[in-house]
Motif scaffolding. Structure first.
Motif, PDB file in Angstrom:
ATOM      1  N   UNK A 155      -7.415  53.231  58.735  1.00 58.55           N
ATOM      2  CA  UNK A 155      -7.342  51.941  59.437  1.00 58.55           C
ATOM      3  C   UNK A 155      -8.120  50.881  58.657  1.00 58.55           C
ATOM      4  N   UNK A 178      -6.265  49.962  55.440  1.00 55.98           N
ATOM      5  CA  UNK A 178      -5.123  49.046  55.609  1.00 55.98           C
ATOM      6  C   UNK A 178      -5.593  47.627  55.871  1.00 55.98           C
ATOM      7  N   UNK A 179      -6.732  47.478  56.560  1.00 53.40           N
ATOM      8  CA  UNK A 179      -7.246  46.141  56.826  1.00 53.40           C
ATOM      9  C   UNK A 179      -7.771  45.474  55.565  1.00 53.40           C
ATOM     10  N   UNK A 208      -6.280  45.935  52.477  1.00 54.69           N
ATOM     11  CA  UNK A 208      -5.208  45.810  51.481  1.00 54.69           C
ATOM     12  C   UNK A 208      -4.128  44.888  52.049  1.00 54.69           C
ATOM     13  N   UNK A 209      -3.807  43.836  51.312  1.00 50.09           N
ATOM     14  CA  UNK A 209      -2.757  42.932  51.772  1.00 50.09           C
ATOM     15  C   UNK A 209      -1.395  43.616  51.685  1.00 50.09           C
ATOM     16  N   UNK A 220       4.936  39.210  63.962  1.00 47.15           N
ATOM     17  CA  UNK A 220       5.033  39.597  65.365  1.00 47.15           C
ATOM     18  C   UNK A 220       5.695  38.448  66.119  1.00 47.15           C
ATOM     19  N   UNK A 245       3.843  36.294  68.833  1.00 48.44           N
ATOM     20  CA  UNK A 245       2.603  35.607  68.499  1.00 48.44           C
ATOM     21  C   UNK A 245       2.942  34.345  67.717  1.00 48.44           C
ATOM     22  N   UNK A 285      -4.448  37.848  62.155  1.00 43.61           N
ATOM     23  CA  UNK A 285      -4.438  39.260  62.562  1.00 43.61           C
ATOM     24  C   UNK A 285      -5.549  40.105  61.925  1.00 43.61           C
ATOM     25  N   UNK A 286      -5.604  40.130  60.589  1.00 46.76           N
ATOM     26  CA  UNK A 286      -6.548  41.049  59.944  1.00 46.76           C
ATOM     27  C   UNK A 286      -8.004  40.633  60.178  1.00 46.76           C
ATOM     28  N   UNK A 303      -9.138  39.063  62.689  1.00 44.83           N
ATOM     29  CA  UNK A 303      -9.382  39.376  64.101  1.00 44.83           C
ATOM     30  C   UNK A 303      -9.623  40.874  64.304  1.00 44.83           C
ATOM     31  N   UNK A 304      -8.787  41.712  63.623  1.00 40.76           N
ATOM     32  CA  UNK A 304      -8.960  43.165  63.739  1.00 40.76           C
ATOM     33  C   UNK A 304     -10.335  43.584  63.219  1.00 40.76           C
ATOM     34  N   UNK A 337      -0.648  35.924  55.864  1.00 42.56           N
ATOM     35  CA  UNK A 337      -1.235  36.959  56.709  1.00 42.56           C
ATOM     36  C   UNK A 337      -1.822  38.087  55.858  1.00 42.56           C
ATOM     37  N   UNK A 338      -1.135  38.413  54.743  1.00 39.22           N
ATOM     38  CA  UNK A 338      -1.588  39.515  53.897  1.00 39.22           C
ATOM     39  C   UNK A 338      -2.891  39.173  53.178  1.00 39.22           C
ATOM     40  N   UNK A 397       8.221  44.572  63.403  1.00 36.10           N
ATOM     41  CA  UNK A 397       6.923  44.096  63.878  1.00 36.10           C
ATOM     42  C   UNK A 397       5.948  45.260  64.011  1.00 36.10           C
ATOM     43  N   UNK A 442       1.162  48.103  62.038  1.00 37.68           N
ATOM     44  CA  UNK A 442       0.515  49.343  61.621  1.00 37.68           C
ATOM     45  C   UNK A 442       0.014  49.214  60.180  1.00 37.68           C
ATOM     46  N   UNK A 443       0.848  48.637  59.319  1.00 36.70           N
ATOM     47  CA  UNK A 443       0.512  48.548  57.903  1.00 36.70           C
ATOM     48  C   UNK A 443      -0.684  47.634  57.663  1.00 36.70           C
ATOM     49  N   UNK A 444      -0.908  46.687  58.567  1.00 35.94           N
ATOM     50  CA  UNK A 444      -2.037  45.773  58.379  1.00 35.94           C
ATOM     51  C   UNK A 444      -3.291  46.257  59.091  1.00 35.94           C
ATOM     52  N   UNK A 445      -3.245  47.465  59.669  1.00 34.61           N
ATOM     53  CA  UNK A 445      -4.477  48.075  60.139  1.00 34.61           C
ATOM     54  C   UNK A 445      -4.691  48.087  61.636  1.00 34.61           C
ATOM     55  N   UNK A 446      -3.627  47.924  62.431  1.00 32.93           N
ATOM     56  CA  UNK A 446      -3.807  48.143  63.868  1.00 32.93           C
ATOM     57  C   UNK A 446      -3.876  49.644  64.122  1.00 32.93           C
ATOM     58  N   UNK A 454      -3.800  49.941  69.516  1.00 30.81           N
ATOM     59  CA  UNK A 454      -3.638  48.492  69.380  1.00 30.81           C
ATOM     60  C   UNK A 454      -2.164  48.130  69.219  1.00 30.81           C
TER      61      UNK A 454
END
Lengths: 246, 535
Positions: free
Chosen positions: A75, A78-79, A81-82, A91, A94, A102-103, A105-106, A150-151, B430, B435-439, B443
């Protein structure tokens, strides 16, 4: 600040009886742009997805700046790496600003809003105009720009482009290719680009890796790939790309 | 779930308290002494009337009464009595012998009564009070025109032409040893076709030529109304059916005053008295309460207050009023029944959402368990409503809660299936990107799958609500009240206006609930998808 290096070491992956990757070894220097090309089923997407562990290799190691990606928390990995998927993958429920946040915020960053604004500015979509729009109020090209923003909004210095521009028209596609070139000029960025379009690979990449049925046919700079194709398959790919262009 | 919907459902759930009786659960929480006597009936005119006579007689003695008219059928009523959910209901000795004890028909009226009294006491701790005085045996009827054409007077005559005739019989008559199987054995009776018809529909079906032969009871007022011919049981197949009050153990052992009061009715109701009373209810459409009151006064079992006949007169005049005026005059009762109906649906639906929705989200994570679980819920849908309602009686007694439990079971499948399918099939691009961005998987479920599935989830809730509004009309058969009550009573009394006074509001309620939930559905839809059309 320099971008991290990547390296694939003897990476294998099978799906049942089908071998998607047959022991790929391929180093990528920090700040380099590597393009992976090949037909559908060649293993190029599988190899890319081993970097952020959307795919877990059966054997072998992927290293990011020397450390084993398999030992990191997936997890968190992934956060950091773009990633720009096919079709952008925004999404739909959103707004643009929240998608880009997104990232950060995560990760619980207090600066998420500012980081998102900067990232949108960077891809040429000012937050004041585009931040409150819904994804389906954007053009195809704008959606892909948001996906790139976003990436990178989390300050990522590795970016994975997973056949990102395949569905766009030629002009929009060209604009986005220029965007990638500009981004690389502005900040240190290690990029892995998967594409089925050899001319896109030749345009954007420092080196091109040609995959066929899970094997690396050749890895070379665009110039040496064109001048010295290592196998008849590479020659054939080049010939097809040439004929398409003319 | 959005707060407004929740508030609506909670408001509906609060409504049963507003209804005149608080549901089966409530009395058990009070002391035994304060517990009202629960008087029930089966869903046909005479049973309603006898139960009302029991109730008024008890009330005249100052004993508190709770009425549960129209319980499904023999098993429903008897199970409710045995489990203590009901204290007394009118039953017939022949039914006790054959349908409950499963014994062969035999003997005269007196020996059958002695037999059921002994066995019910030994087996179930349930008591038969001395018979009321009349017999109401099975009556096989045909149209006068049919009797003339084939020269029918007895069941033996009927057996000769039966292969040319179609029969409409009560579902339990078709099954019971003292019903069709026994008739077939004794008379060689074989019809061209046999259709199961509700007790209350048979006479209409016969009068309108839909069937040629029906079963019924010898004191049915409708036999006279439609000018039907009752065929004589020349081989004496049907056992004696003496009517009596059947009382549960708690009443028998704990409330001697009530038992004494009910015993005063013994031997008081002759065949002719009963037929006349049935006639007033079934043909005259007089209110059951008024007819019961008159009967008790005529028998000098209660004091006659002035002006009692005026009530009966008002009932007779009712026939000529317009339907709108009729509904308007019944507005207080209908309002209470509608509220009760909304409460039944609201509470069961809320319960369905609380279980099925989270469960479906869990199943998205545990996909191997998903199909078996959903199929089990789907199986529940295939259980006939009346059967499912009846299954609830041994667990919850009669009244509000068993009906809620049954409706709740029906609501699970549409909600769970739609929720599961919605989250599973949520926009794959989506979900992949998130998932790929880390959720984390949770989540992804919370921020991506569930909001994208909202329209599908709401569609499931809508389906469940509409199913529940319809099915809740059957809940009257286990004493739950609601808009099914006038439908069940109207069917039993062949009173079309009474039927419509329940059926029309129920249909309207289904439309309103569907429309209201459609608005909620639009509003839960993610904003950018809102302008898109429904599929």
């Amino acid at each position: 600040m320099s971008a991290p290096s990547l390296s694939f070491e003897h990476v294998s992956k099978s799906y049942g009886a089908v071998q998607a990757l047959a022991g790929i070894t391929l180093p990528v220097a920090g700040g380099e742009c590597l393009a992976l090309v090949g037909e559908s089923g060649s293993g190029k997407t599988t190899l890319l997805r081993c970097v952020n562990r959307l795919v877990e290799p059966d054997h072998g190691v992927v290293r990011i700046d020397g450390s084993d990606a398999g030992a990191l928390d997936p997890i968190e990995l992934r956060r950091s790496v773009g990633y720009v998927p096919q079709e952008g993958g925004l999404l739909p429920h959103w707004r643009v600003r929240r998608n880009v946040e997104l990232v950060p915020w995560l990760r619980g960053s207090p600066d998420a809003a500012r980081l998102a604004e900067e990232a949108l500015e960077m891809v040429g979509l000012p937050a004041s105009t585009f931040g409150t729009r819904w994804p389906d109020e954007l053009s195809g090209g704008q959606r892909h720009r948001v996906a790139v923003a976003r990436a990178l909004a989390g300050g990522q210095s590795v970016m994975l482009l997973d056949e990102p521009f395949g569905a766009l028209d030629a002009i929009t596609r060209h604009d986005l290719q220029r965007l990638i070139v500009e981004l690389r000029a502005r900040r240190p960025l290690t990029v892995v680009l998967v594409t089925h379009d050899l001319s896109e690979a030749l345009l954007l990449a420092d080196r091109v890796g040609v995959l066929r049925a899970g094997h690396l046919e050749q890895v070379a700079t665009p110039d040496s790939l064109i001048s010295e194709p290592a196998t008849p398959y590479v020659s054939e790919l080049l010939a097809r790309a040439g004929s398409l262009r003319s | 779930m959005k707060p407004l919907l929740l508030a609506l459902l909670l408001a509906a759930a609060g409504a049963p308290g507003a209804h005149r009786d608080p549901g089966a659960g409530a009395p058990q929480r009070e002391g035994e002494a304060a517990r009202p006597v629960v008087v029930a009936s089966k869903p046909f005119g005479e049973s309603y009337l006898l139960a009302e006579i029991f109730a008024q007689l008890l009330e005249s003695e100052g004993i508190g009464v709770q009425r549960r008219p129209g319980l499904g059928a023999t098993t429903v009523a008897f199970d409710a009595l045995r489990s203590g959910a009901v204290d007394v209901y009118p039953e017939y000795t022949g039914t006790g012998l054959l349908a409950i004890l499963h014994e062969e028909p035999r003997g005269d009226a007196q020996s059958v009564f002695t037999e059921v009294q002994r066995q019910f006491n030994e087996r179930y701790g349930v008591r038969w009070l001395p018979p009321l005085g009349f017999e109401n045996g099975y009556a096989i009827s045909v149209r006068a025109e049919t009797a003339r054409r084939y020269g029918l007077a007895t069941l033996s005559d009927l057996a000769k032409v039966a292969p040319r005739l179609s029969a409409g019989l009560s579902p339990d008559f078709i099954q019971r040893a003292d019903g069709l199987p026994g008739l077939t054995r004794t008379y060689g009776l074989r019809f061209e076709s046999v259709r199961p018809l509700d007790q209350a529909l048979k006479y209409r079906a016969l009068a309108s030529d839909a069937v040629d032969v029906v079963d019924g009871y010898s004191t049915d007022g409708l036999i006279a109304r439609y000018g039907l011919v009752v065929l004589r049981d020349d081989l004496h197949f049907f056992p004696p059916y003496q009517a009596a009050a059947l009382i549960g153990a708690r009443l028998a052992n704990g409330n001697p005053r009530a038992v004494a009061a009910l015993t005063r009715l013994s031997g008081m109701l002759s065949d002719s008295t009963m037929r006349a009373l049935n006639e007033r209810v079934e043909n005259g459409h007089e209110p059951i309460a008024a007819v019961a009151g008159d009967a008790l006064r005529d028998l000098h079992l209660v004091d006659a207050p002035a002006g009692s006949t005026a009530t009966a007169g008002a009932g007779g005049r009712a026939d000529r009023q317009s339907f709108a005026r009729y509904l308007w005059e019944r507005r207080a009762v209908l309002g209470a029944q509608t509220l009760r109906h909304i409460a039944l649906v609201g509470v069961s639906l809320l319960g369905g959402i609380l279980l099925a929705l989270p469960l479906a989200l869990v199943l998205e994570r545990a996909s191997r368990a998903a199909e078996p679980t959903l199929r089990a819920f789907g199986l529940l849908e295939t259980i006939p409503s009346i059967a499912l309602l009846a299954f609830m009686i041994p667990i919850f007694g009669v009244g509000f809660w068993p009906a809620v439990a049954a409706l709740w079971l029906y609501s699970l499948y549409p909600i769970a299936r739609n929720t599961y399918t919605g989250v599973r099939d949520a926009d794959p691009a989506a979900v992949h990107a998130a998932r790929a961005l880390g959720m984390t998987p949770l989540q992804v479920l919370r921020y991506v799958r569930t909001p994208l599935a909202a329209p599908s989830i709401m569609a499931g809730i809508r389906t469940a609500a509409v199913i529940d509004v319809g099915t809740a009309t059957l809940a009257a058969f286990i004493g739950a009240g609601g808009l099914g009550e006038p439908i069940a009573t109207g069917l039993a009394l062949a009173d079309t206006r009474l039927i419509l006074s329940g059926a029309l509001p129920a249909a309207l309620l289904a439309l309103v609930v569907d429309g209201a939930l459609a608005m909620v559905e639009r509003w839960t839809r993610p904003a950018p998808l809102r302008h898109r059309h429904d599929h």
